[in-house]
Design an enzyme around this catalytic site. Structure first.
Site, mmCIF file in Angstrom:
data_model
loop_
_atom_site.group_PDB
_atom_site.id
_atom_site.type_symbol
_atom_site.label_atom_id
_atom_site.label_comp_id
_atom_site.label_asym_id
_atom_site.label_seq_id
_atom_site.Cartn_x
_atom_site.Cartn_y
_atom_site.Cartn_z
ATOM 1 N N GLU A 154 -2.536 -7.796 -13.668
ATOM 2 C CA GLU A 154 -3.155 -7.494 -14.955
ATOM 3 C C GLU A 154 -2.259 -7.990 -16.084
ATOM 4 O O GLU A 154 -1.032 -7.930 -15.969
ATOM 5 C CB GLU A 154 -3.399 -5.997 -15.088
ATOM 6 C CG GLU A 154 -4.420 -5.494 -14.088
ATOM 7 C CD GLU A 154 -4.551 -3.989 -14.042
ATOM 8 O OE1 GLU A 154 -5.548 -3.519 -13.483
ATOM 9 O OE2 GLU A 154 -3.660 -3.280 -14.551
ATOM 10 N N ASP A 170 -4.782 0.739 -7.442
ATOM 11 C CA ASP A 170 -5.973 0.850 -6.603
ATOM 12 C C ASP A 170 -5.671 0.626 -5.134
ATOM 13 O O ASP A 170 -6.309 1.222 -4.264
ATOM 14 C CB ASP A 170 -7.028 -0.153 -7.052
ATOM 15 C CG ASP A 170 -7.707 0.248 -8.345
ATOM 16 O OD1 ASP A 170 -7.461 1.368 -8.830
ATOM 17 O OD2 ASP A 170 -8.484 -0.557 -8.883
#
Length: 401
Positions: A154, A170
């Site tokens: 990210e 995640d």
């Protein structure tokens, strides 16, 4: 970090930028002014995986100039997503051919908040709903990406510079490191595992009693694909719902008769909040004795997801307190230190009841840094690099050993 949405369809909609946690965006907007950051910067992707599979790269996110959702091609040119449908319709093929083993490919990063996905051997499947892009949700056994080996980083690139991380919020999957070349030519990197750390993590997780081994997903041919986060472990039934109850109960008992002091801002040591449990609720007061926010006793999902009963709005009171509580619960430091947050990691994960997934990830990182849960940046233990005027960014695909 992107907040998890469980079994629900995961949509990269207009809220993507706001969904990234403090280190990526809050820090970005608060950063001091630097020399003008160009419209795009080089992003060098090096394949040290030693795998022969074709690699596919995707750069997906929010165009910060317009707030529109879309993808960027290898040149950094933005392409908005077309309208989606219900049921979801296939997204345009946004894949970029990645480097072969032992080689590098350089693309351009535009001013985005988003994700750089990479997959081995197969292209990822993306669809569009009326709300935006449907992302992979491999905790769902019917997700079309369930049997693909992939991961993502990210990043935010804006006028204040670049923030880029490695993330395991995640899942823990194929390893990679990220880096940035500063304006003086020096580089900063993070996210790299210790030698043998990939297998070391999975072997350690397999040996952890209590259902933790059930987080591991494999393909029918025996290939290890990933370990799901504990939040997804709860949602899929891999972990028991009461996995954190004993620790949570002990915390609530302790602070019924003593005070938990939270100093949420490192640069504001005078801003303190005081927590006490009364009637089963932890109330926080400010220095004047006024109640500023209250928390019901959380469950494991609230702890692992840093949501629900530990919701953290983007404000100056409840959100920062909740972030601190969430970090203390995941790291199991709330019983040993009544002054939170902890800055040193020496006392983290020492209780038998803890986030063993996060514990084992941090243990395998070369620099000890990771984003193993949503607010792992509390106390600056996250795997994030930043520069206000970057020359270049890096992503290195590391071996699966």
């Amino acid at each position: 970090m992107l907040r998890t949405l469980g079994h629900r369809v995961r949509v990269m909609g207009l809220a993507l930028a706001a969904a990234l946690t403090g280190s990526l965006l809050a820090a970005g907007t608060a950063a001091p002014a630097h020399a003008a950051v160009p419209a795009t910067i080089p992003f060098k992707i090096t394949n040290n995986s030693a795998r022969g599979d074709q690699v596919y790269i995707y750069n997906l996110g929010t165009d910060l100039a317009t707030g529109r959702q879309g993808w960027a091609d290898a040149n950094g040119t933005f392409h908005p997503w077309p309208a989606g449908g219900n049921p979801p319709t296939p997204a345009p093929d946004a894949s970029i051919p990645g480097p072969a083993a032992g080689q590098s490919t350089t693309i351009r990063l535009p001013k985005f908040s988003g994700r750089v996905y990479f997959s081995y051997g197969q292209k990822l499947v993306f669809n569009l709903t009326t709300g935006g892009l449907v992302q992979p949700a491999v905790q769902n056994p019917t997700d079309p990406n369930r049997n693909i080996l992939f991961n993502w980083s990210e990043y935010t690139l804006n006028d204040s510079g670049l923030w880029i991380n490695s993330t395991q919020v995640d899942m823990f999957s194929v390893p990679y490191a990220v880096g940035v070349q500063r304006s003086d030519g020096s580089t900063a990197t993070t996210g790299r595992l210790k030698p043998g750390g990939y297998n070391g993590f999975f072997n350690s997780l397999r040996g952890q009693p209590g259902g933790w081994a059930n987080l591991i997903q494999t393909r029918s041919d025996g290939t290890v694909l990933r370990a799901l986060s504990p939040l997804y472990g709860l949602e899929t039934g891999a972990l028991p719902a009461n996995v954190m109850d004993d620790y949570i109960n002990r915390v609530w008992q302790k602070y019924a008769t003593s005070t938990l002091t939270v100093t949420p801002f490192a640069d504001q040591p005078g801003t303190k909040y005081y927590g006490r449990v009364s009637g089963g609720v932890m109330h926080f007061t400010n220095s004047a004795g006024a109640v500023v926010t209250s928390f019901q006793k959380p469950d494991a999902s609230s702890v692992f997801g840093c949501h629900r009963l530990l919701d953290a709005p983007n404000d100056q009171v409840r959100g920062p307190i909740s972030r601190t509580l969430c970090a203390g619960f995941n790291r199991s430091t709330l019983l040993t230190n009544p002054n939170q947050p902890d800055t040193g990691s020496g006392a983290f994960y020492q209780d038998n009841v803890t986030n063993h997934y996060a514990r084992k990830i941090h243990a395998q990182m070369a620099d000890g840094k990771a984003y193993a849960f949503a607010f792992d940046d509390v106390g600056h233990h996250e795997s994030l690099v930043h520069d206000g005027n970057p020359r270049q960014a890096y992503l290195t695909l590391d071996p699966l050993n």
